[in-house]
Design a protein around this motif. Structure first.
Motif, PDB file in Angstrom:
ATOM      1  N   ILE A 163       0.846  -1.200   0.000  1.00 22.68           N
ATOM      2  CA  ILE A 163       0.000   0.000   0.000  1.00 22.68           C
ATOM      3  C   ILE A 163       0.876   1.244   0.000  1.00 22.68           C
ATOM      4  O   ILE A 163       0.666   2.190  -0.772  1.00 22.68           O
ATOM      5  N   ASN A 164       1.898   1.260   0.848  1.00 20.59           N
ATOM      6  CA  ASN A 164       2.813   2.410   0.907  1.00 20.59           C
ATOM      7  C   ASN A 164       3.578   2.577  -0.396  1.00 20.59           C
ATOM      8  O   ASN A 164       3.774   3.701  -0.884  1.00 20.59           O
ATOM      9  N   ILE A 165       3.997   1.471  -0.986  1.00 20.99           N
ATOM     10  CA  ILE A 165       4.773   1.526  -2.230  1.00 20.99           C
ATOM     11  C   ILE A 165       3.910   2.023  -3.384  1.00 20.99           C
ATOM     12  O   ILE A 165       4.336   2.890  -4.166  1.00 20.99           O
ATOM     13  N   THR A 166       2.693   1.505  -3.520  1.00 19.83           N
ATOM     14  CA  THR A 166       1.840   1.934  -4.632  1.00 19.83           C
ATOM     15  C   THR A 166       1.388   3.381  -4.450  1.00 19.83           C
ATOM     16  O   THR A 166       1.240   4.114  -5.432  1.00 19.83           O
ATOM     17  N   ASN A 167       1.196   3.816  -3.213  1.00 16.48           N
ATOM     18  CA  ASN A 167       0.876   5.229  -2.967  1.00 16.48           C
ATOM     19  C   ASN A 167       2.048   6.120  -3.383  1.00 16.48           C
ATOM     20  O   ASN A 167       1.852   7.205  -3.947  1.00 16.48           O
ATOM     21  N   TYR A 168       3.255   5.660  -3.116  1.00 18.75           N
ATOM     22  CA  TYR A 168       4.450   6.398  -3.527  1.00 18.75           C
ATOM     23  C   TYR A 168       4.529   6.486  -5.051  1.00 18.75           C
ATOM     24  O   TYR A 168       4.823   7.557  -5.611  1.00 18.75           O
ATOM     25  N   LEU A 169       4.250   5.377  -5.728  1.00 18.07           N
ATOM     26  CA  LEU A 169       4.266   5.394  -7.192  1.00 18.07           C
ATOM     27  C   LEU A 169       3.257   6.393  -7.751  1.00 18.07           C
ATOM     28  O   LEU A 169       3.529   7.094  -8.734  1.00 18.07           O
ATOM     29  N   LYS A 170       2.079   6.465  -7.144  1.00 21.10           N
ATOM     30  CA  LYS A 170       1.047   7.403  -7.591  1.00 21.10           C
ATOM     31  C   LYS A 170       1.485   8.847  -7.348  1.00 21.10           C
ATOM     32  O   LYS A 170       1.297   9.726  -8.197  1.00 21.10           O
ATOM     33  N   ASP A 171       2.065   9.092  -6.169  1.00 19.60           N
ATOM     34  CA  ASP A 171       2.485  10.456  -5.823  1.00 19.60           C
ATOM     35  C   ASP A 171       3.652  10.931  -6.674  1.00 19.60           C
ATOM     36  O   ASP A 171       3.790  12.128  -6.951  1.00 19.60           O
ATOM     37  N   GLU A 172       4.502   9.998  -7.080  1.00 19.19           N
ATOM     38  CA  GLU A 172       5.704  10.340  -7.848  1.00 19.19           C
ATOM     39  C   GLU A 172       5.594   9.800  -9.269  1.00 19.19           C
ATOM     40  O   GLU A 172       6.564   9.326  -9.849  1.00 19.19           O
ATOM     41  N   ILE A 173       4.393   9.896  -9.847  1.00 14.43           N
ATOM     42  CA  ILE A 173       4.131   9.325 -11.168  1.00 14.43           C
ATOM     43  C   ILE A 173       4.966   9.992 -12.256  1.00 14.43           C
ATOM     44  O   ILE A 173       5.228   9.414 -13.311  1.00 14.43           O
ATOM     45  N   HIS A 174       5.414  11.230 -11.996  1.00 13.82           N
ATOM     46  CA  HIS A 174       6.180  11.976 -13.002  1.00 13.82           C
ATOM     47  C   HIS A 174       7.617  11.471 -13.133  1.00 13.82           C
ATOM     48  O   HIS A 174       8.325  11.858 -14.069  1.00 13.82           O
TER      49      HIS A 174
END
Length: 268
Positions: A163-174
């Motif tokens: 959950i933490n990793i996928t949230n990070y991917l979403k937040d840093e999608i750029h």
């Protein structure tokens, strides 16, 4: 529109087909379910539909079938998004199509019939023979004209680490994220992170991450004035051809073709 509409009006008459069009300017529709099956069609953007297990990405010129009893919430990506809804009683003898969640491109026949109903709101009863015949035929045609469901969804992770990793991917999608660096950042080995993705969400890291980037790019394509090269960079691609080819592999169309779907046929 408040929760009363979703919790009472749609199902107030169990035998009716319920119409509701032009839901525009909605920011969030809270978690709810219906006794009826729901057809939801989108124009002018992307709608996120969240169920207990998945996040669906419903783009313009597509519709989703949501079976009876499925709890879901709805997040339009922009106030410009238009949603057209038809809610159908679903009998126990209905085919498998009506028992499964799915996203499909709309065809011209369904589009013309849907637009014919665009001024109808509320219950359509069997006593309203002409109207009821049209919407009943519409339901039958959904199954008979359907193509294969498009996999425009991502499963919800359940492991707190993921959950933490996928949230990070979403937040840093750029930014572009590679598995080794991502694993290191979250104090994991490459193999353990790879196994965690496969075990918890049932797909590889690269497949999950690729779909996340492409689904996010849909929002930019539908709701912004950025050019396609800029959008590629906004979802972490340094190469426009790579982005365009990947988009085509996932969506079946080039980014430029999807951008053309941003027109809204309110008066058609």
């Amino acid at each position: 529109m408040n929760s009363k509409y979703y919790l009472t009006e749609v199902d107030k008459n169990p035998q009716s087909i319920f119409c509701y069009h032009n839901l525009m300017g909605e920011k969030f529709i809270e978690t709810h379910s219906h006794d009826k099956g729901q057809f939801i069609y989108v124009e002018g953007g992307v709608v996120h539909i969240k169920t207990n297990t998945r996040m669906y990405y419903l783009p313009a010129r597509h519709y989703m079938w949501i079976p009876s009893g499925v709890r879901h919430s709805i997040y339009p990506s922009s106030p410009k998004v238009v949603m057209r809804n038809l809610y159908f009683p679903v009998s126990s003898i209905s085919s498998v199509f009506y028992s499964k969640e799915g996203i499909y491109p709309i065809n011209n026949l369904l589009m013309e019939m849907l637009l014919f109903t665009k001024t109808w709101n509320g219950d359509i009863l069997k006593s309203q023979k002409n109207k009821h015949l049209i919407v009943s035929s519409f339901k039958v045609l959904l199954e008979q004209t359907v193509s294969k469901s498009l996999h425009l969804e991502l499963p919800h992770p359940t492991d707190n680490r993921l959950i933490n990793i996928t949230n990070y991917l979403k937040d840093e999608i750029h930014q572009e994220h590679l598995l080794p660096q991502l694993a290191s950042k979250f104090s994991m080995t490459d193999k353990s992170l790879y196994r965690l993705f496969k075990k918890d969400v049932g797909m590889s890291f690269i497949k999950y991450y690729t779909q996340l980037r492409i689904f996010k790019s849909l929002e930019y394509l539908m709701n912004s004035d950025y050019n396609i090269s800029e959008i590629a960079h906004m979802v972490g691609y340094s190469s426009l051809p790579t982005f365009s080819n990947t988009f085509s592999n996932v969506m079946g169309k080039r980014p430029s073709e999807y951008r053309k779907s941003n027109e809204i046929y309110l008066d058609a």
